[in-house]
Design an enzyme around this catalytic site. Structure first.
Site, PDB file in Angstrom:
ATOM      1  CB  CYS A 238     -54.005 -10.030  -2.001  1.00  0.00           C
ATOM      2  SG  CYS A 238     -52.542  -9.767  -1.112  1.00  0.00           S
TER       3      CYS A 238
ATOM      4  CB  CYS B  72     -42.320 -10.099   9.171  1.00  0.00           C
ATOM      5  SG  CYS B  72     -42.357  -8.428   9.011  1.00  0.00           S
TER       6      CYS B  72
ATOM      7  CB  CYS C   9     -44.010 -12.930   6.856  1.00  0.00           C
ATOM      8  SG  CYS C   9     -44.581 -12.795   5.065  1.00  0.00           S
TER       9      CYS C   9
ATOM     10  CB  CYS D  66     -52.706 -12.763   5.734  1.00  0.00           C
ATOM     11  SG  CYS D  66     -51.634 -11.545   6.238  1.00  0.00           S
TER      12      CYS D  66
END
Length: 373
Positions: A122, A133, A136, A352
Site C-alpha cells: 500500500c 474524510c 480517516c 486502512c
C-alpha cells in the site's frame, strides 16, 4: 525511459545507455552510480560531476504487526516521511475484481518459494491528504505536498528490496491507497504507474488506485491506455450521509459520481470496486445497505466493506461483526459480489485509514505522530 535516453544522448552516449540506466534504477534497484557496471567508468564519472545521483529512500522506522503486516516510515530526500505498508497475503480487497483469474498455479509456486501466495504494498501518493474524510487519520495531517513519481516508486522499491522480493518472479499487488488522494496528484501517479509496469515489472492488472471521487479525473483515467483497476470510496448511501463523512461530496455529489462510474470503460472480466467504510450507527443500517443496492444497480461492480479501524482521535466507533455481516447479506442477496476486508496491522496503526506517521505504539492504543494536526 525517454528522459533517461535523452540524458544519455545529451552526453554523447548511444541511446541504449538510457535503457541501461533504466534497468539499473528500476529493475536492479542499484543505489550508487559507481555500482552500475553496465555503464562505462567515464560516463559514470561524468554523471556524478553533473550532480546526478541514484538511490532509494531510507527506511527510517518499521513496525511489525502480530499478523505479519509491516508499516514503514519512509524518509524522502527532503527529510520528510511518508508511510508504506507491506501485507503478506493482502487483506482480501482484490477478491472478485477479476485480477485473480488464472493465478492459482503461480500463487502456489510463490507460497512454496517465499511462504506467501501473494503480497500487497500500500503506497502513498501525497504527504498527508486534503480530502478531509472524517473517519480517516491521514486527514488530521492536512496535506503538505504532492509526491514526485520517483518518490512514489521509491517507496515500493525500498520495500521490495527490504523484503527481498523480485517482481515479476513473485506476485506483488500495488494499491495506491496510502496517504493522499492519487487523483489530486494525477500526473505523478500515472507516471509512477508506467514506471512500475515498464521498469519494476508489475503489470497494470496487479495495481489498484482508490479515489474519494474526483469525478473529472475518473473520466480522464478511463481513457488511459495503461491503467490500474479503479476503486471508488463510497462510504455513504445518500448525499446527506456521504457529505457528513466525506465533505468532498459537496463538490461532486452522488449523482455525478455514479454517472462517472456507469460511464467508466471496464475491461473483460474487470469489475469496478466500491469501498464502504462502516461506522457504527452512522452508515451501517439495513436501510442504508438497500440504498447502496440502488446506487450500484446496473454497474458491473463489487463492494468491499471495511469495518472502521479505530483510533482515539476519531469520533466514530467500529460496528459489531454481526452488523457488518447483516449489511453484507443484503448486498449479496441483491446479486452484488460483496467482500469484507480483513483488518491488517491494526495493532501498529497500519490498517486502512490509520496512516498518520505514528512513531510510538503502545499496548493501550495511545500513539504519537510525527506531525501535529
Amino acid at each position: 525511459m525517454q528522459e533517461l535516453t535523452n540524458l544519455a544522448l545529451g552526453s554523447g552516449q548511444p541511446a541504449y545507455r538510457g535503457q541501461q540506466l533504466f534497468d539499473a534504477v528500476y529493475r536492479q534497484k542499484i543505489d550508487r552510480l559507481d555500482e552500475i557496471s553496465t555503464l562505462p567508468l567515464e560516463y559514470r564519472a561524468r554523471l556524478a560531476e553533473q550532480g546526478w545521483e541514484v538511490g532509494l529512500p531510507r527506511i527510517a522506522r518499521k513496525f511489525i504487526s502480530s499478523d505479519g503486516t509491516v508499516r514503514y516510515l519512509v524518509e524522502l530526500a527532503d527529510g520528510e516521511t511518508v508511510e508504506t505498508v507491506w501485507m503478506p497475503e493482502g487483506d482480501g480487497g482484490e477478491s472478485g475484481d477479476g485480477s485473480e483469474a488464472g493465478d492459482e498455479i503461480e500463487a502456489r509456486i510463490d507460497a512454496e518459494r517465499v511462504g506467501w501466495r501473494r503480497a500487497t504494498i500500500c503506497v502513498s501518493s501525497q504527504m498527508g491528504c486534503a480530502v478531509n474524510c472524517k473517519f480517516c487519520f491521514t486527514a488530521l495531517l492536512g496535506v503538505k505536498r504532492n509526491l514526485e513519481a520517483g518518490e512514489i516508486i521509491g517507496q515500493i522499491a525500498a520495500v521490495l528490496r527490504e523484503q527481498r522480493v523480485e517482481p515479476p518472479l513473485q506476485r506483488v499487488n500495488i494499491v495506491f491507497m496510502g496517504m493522499g488522494e492519487p487523483f489530486l496528484n494525477y500526473d505523478n501517479f500515472m507516471k509512477s504507474v508506467r514506471l512500475l509496469a515498464e521498469g519494476v515489472g508489475i503489470p497494470e492488472s496487479r495495481m489498484t488506485v482508490s479515489t474519494a471521487g474526483i469525478v473529472p479525473r475518473i473520466h480522464d483515467f478511463g481513457q488511459e491506455p495503461l491503467r490500474p483497476k479503479l476503486a471508488i470510496s463510497l462510504n455513504g448511501s445518500n448525499d446527506a450521509l456521504r457529505t457528513e463523512v466525506m465533505p468532498l461530496n459537496r463538490k461532486w455529489n452522488l449523482e455525478e459520481l455514479m454517472k462517472a462510474a456507469r460511464e467508466f470503460p471496464l475491461r473483460a472480466r474487470e469489475r469496478l470496486t466500491f469501498e464502504y467504510v462502516l461506522l457504527a450507527d452512522v452508515n451501517d443500517a439495513p436501510e442504508q445497505a438497500r440504498e447502496v443496492v440502488e446506487l450500484v444497480r446496473g454497474i458491473r461492480a463489487k463492494i468491499n466493506l471495511i469495518a472502521l479501524n479505530p483510533g482515539t482521535e476519531l469520533p466514530y466507533r467500529t460496528p459489531e461483526q454481526e452488523r457488518v455481516l447483516a449489511f453484507q447479506r443484503i448486498l449479496v442477496a441483491a446479486g452484488i459480489p460483496t467482500f469484507v476486508r480483513r483488518p491488517r496491522g491494526r495493532d501498529i496503526f497500519a490498517a486502512c485509514g490509520q496512516l498518520k506517521r505514528t512513531v510510538e505504539v503502545a499496548p493501550t492504543g495511545d500513539f504519537k505522530s510525527t506531525l501535529s494536526s
